[in-house]
Design an enzyme around this catalytic site. Structure first.
Site, PDB file in Angstrom:
ATOM      1  N   LYS A  29      -9.193 -18.193 -26.562  1.00  0.00           N
ATOM      2  CA  LYS A  29      -8.620 -16.894 -26.186  1.00  0.00           C
ATOM      3  C   LYS A  29      -7.507 -17.097 -25.162  1.00  0.00           C
ATOM      4  CE  LYS A  29     -12.661 -14.059 -27.182  1.00  0.00           C
ATOM      5  NZ  LYS A  29     -12.102 -13.319 -28.315  1.00  0.00           N
ATOM      6  N   HIS A  57     -20.444 -19.844 -24.449  1.00  0.00           N
ATOM      7  CA  HIS A  57     -19.278 -19.132 -23.886  1.00  0.00           C
ATOM      8  C   HIS A  57     -19.337 -19.021 -22.366  1.00  0.00           C
ATOM      9  CE1 HIS A  57     -18.804 -18.077 -27.966  1.00  0.00           C
ATOM     10  NE2 HIS A  57     -19.438 -16.929 -27.963  1.00  0.00           N
TER      11      HIS A  57
END
Ligand code: NDP
Length: 485
Positions: free
Chosen positions: A188, A246
């Site tokens: 991202k 994550h």
């Protein structure tokens, strides 16, 4: 890094599990966009492998669905891309199927071009071991005629023991430099911006430590429930599904020391050092340093046992035991069916030690830095300002930067390109994976077995169990993208 840009370099991306959700929704659109923008070598091929009965045409049509958004303005490019897609029916664990695939891919290179390959395992994790072993047996990982790289999807193991066992299999057939353990969060834009923000600016780094930081929050919140995947989710829960991968990767990026270079080894060495320094609790301490919840209605979902104690919400408190961070709590939180969908890192600075302004007994609001990963990707900095008027009062104001929406590409696109270019910076190394499980395993154990760990129910559409608010301690609140000053 192996060059793939020469005229004699040919690339074949073989996707195992090509009839699945990930291929359709993420991989095909990402590869299409990379192809369309000329990011891939001129000579490239895409081979989908699964057991379903399909031919090239029906496979291509199935992929169109996922790429609709991009297709809307470029059918010509899609047709060109589709011409390079082949479907081979077979099983990734079966030698005969793999030999057919090998033959087909080698055939592309009969003109003497270099046979570079990426094998993408878009498969259920239970198939990773069998697939790697079969690829090894069939000689398909040998780098005699070009590079061979394997992208392995998450989850990588379900605890330390299984991750170690899988790493052993990986290392029995591949060098670590050939392995790309993917965590799409790291692709991202805002996650990468964290590196730029920290290491391309001088004004924050001197403050980035226990002297100025009160605590750090790392939240990945989902508004959706398990969406019919409760059968899978029930075996994982929030710790295994989100935190081990994550959230701990985000923590490592926030807490790490500046790497010596921008190279993948330097970056991964620093992340590994952080994970090594993170508190590894005994079971009861893990229970005390965490809160777990389950949304009301979860147990009624298909595939979930009536008495399931799987947590759909969790908050854990970790400490990074080194000179920079000693004593600063890192609160890591994630959950499903919550009031908002957001991913954010909040660095709460300490309040000024002494106030000379008229705040009617209240403390001035301490500075807060929020790095929003989604939605509204950007950075917010809260600082105190004079309240307009004749009195000398203070009020918090916010400086904001947001990435322009059109420049945010899907993270799979970035990561696939990195794999093509051999850049492992944003992929997780074997030691990082194992250290992450070392941190998470005690929480799994505590949540299953410790009498000190209670499962709190919460209503869908809320921010999780109220106990999670008390868990932060006095004068602290959870931040989210909806949080107002
Ligand atoms: P799916 O179940 O949708 O797809 C997996 C595919 O694998 C199936 O379509 C199946 O098709 C195929 N398959 C099963 N056995 C074999 C075999 N022996 N050889 C070749 N193909 C086989 O899963 P997803 O696409 O959702 O996920 C794939 C992986 O990616 C998982 O590890 C998941 O955890 C991970 N992941 C997925 C995300 C997503 O958004 N979907 C996000 C992050 C990670 P067939 O029956 O035709 O063989």
């Amino acid at each position: 890094m192996v060059s793939n840009s020469g005229d004699d370099q040919r690339l074949t991306v073989v996707i195992f599990g090509a009839s699945g959700d990930l291929t359709r929704r993420k991989l095909a659109p990402a590869l299409f966009h990379l192809y369309k923008t000329g990011a891939l070598p001129k000579m490239c091929h895409f081979v989908g492998v699964a057991r379903s009965e399909m031919d090239d045409e029906s496979f291509r049509s199935a992929l169109v669905e996922g790429a609709e958004e991009i297709l809307a303005y470029d059918h010509e490019a899609w047709d060109e891309f589709a011409g390079k897609i082949t479907y081979i029916r077979g099983s990734s664990t079966d030698d005969e199927s793999l030999k057919r695939i090998d033959q087909a891919v080698s055939g592309y290179c009969s003109d003497g071009s270099t046979d570079n390959r990426i094998y993408y395992m878009a498969l259920a994790p239970s198939l990773y071991t069998g697939t790697l072993q079969a690829l090894g047996r069939c000689g398909m990982l040998e780098e005699s005629s070009g590079y061979r790289r394997v992208v392995v999807e998450k989850p990588f193991g379900t605890n330390l023991k299984s991750a170690q066992a899988l790493n052993e299999v990986v290392h029995s057939v591949l060098n670590e430099s050939q392995v790309f353990r993917i965590d799409h969060y790291l692709g991202k834009e805002t996650v990468q911006n964290l590196l730029v923000f920290r290491f391309a600016n001088t004004i924050f780094e001197p403050l980035w430590n226990r002297n100025y930081v009160d605590h750090v929050q790392i939240s990945v919140l989902e508004s959706l429930d398990t969406e019919g995947r409760a059968g899978y989710y029930d075996g994982a829960g929030v710790l295994r599904d989100m935190m081990q991968s994550h959230l701990l990767q985000l923590l490592a990026l926030v807490a790490m020391e500046p790497p010596a270079t921008g190279g993948s080894d330097a970056l991964r060495n620093e992340k590994a050092k952080v994970l090594q320094s993170v508190s590894k609790y005994e079971t009861d301490s893990a229970a005390i340093n965490s809160v777990r919840g389950q949304y009301v209605g979860y147990r009624d979902e298909e595939g979930v046992a009536e008495s399931s104690s799987t947590a759909t919400f969790g908050a854990i408190r970790l400490y990074v035991n080194n000179w920079r961070w000693q004593g600063v709590p890192f609160f890591v939180r994630s959950g499903k069916a919550l009031a908002e969908k957001s991913s954010e890192i909040s660095v709460q600075f300490r309040a000024p030690p002494h106030t000379i302004f008229d705040t009617h007994g209240a403390e001035v609001t301490p500075n807060l830095l929020q790095i929003s990963i989604q939605p509204h990707e950007g950075v917010h900095l809260t600082f105190e300002n004079k309240k307009p008027g004749t009195r000398m009062g203070t009020a918090p104001e916010r400086l904001e930067y947001h990435f322009p929406a059109q420049v945010i590409r899907d993270s799979y696109e970035r990561l696939l390109l990195d794999a093509v270019e051999g850049d492992q910076s944003l992929f997780t190394r074997s030691d990082e994976i194992e250290m992450s499980w070392q941190i998470i395993d005690p929480f799994v154990e505590a949540w299953q077995n410790s009498l000190k760990s209670q499962l709190y129910p919460y209503e869908k559409g809320t921010m999780g169990p109220e106990t999670a608010d008390e868990f932060l301690g006095e004068n602290r609140v959870w931040y989210g993208h909806g949080s107002e000053l």
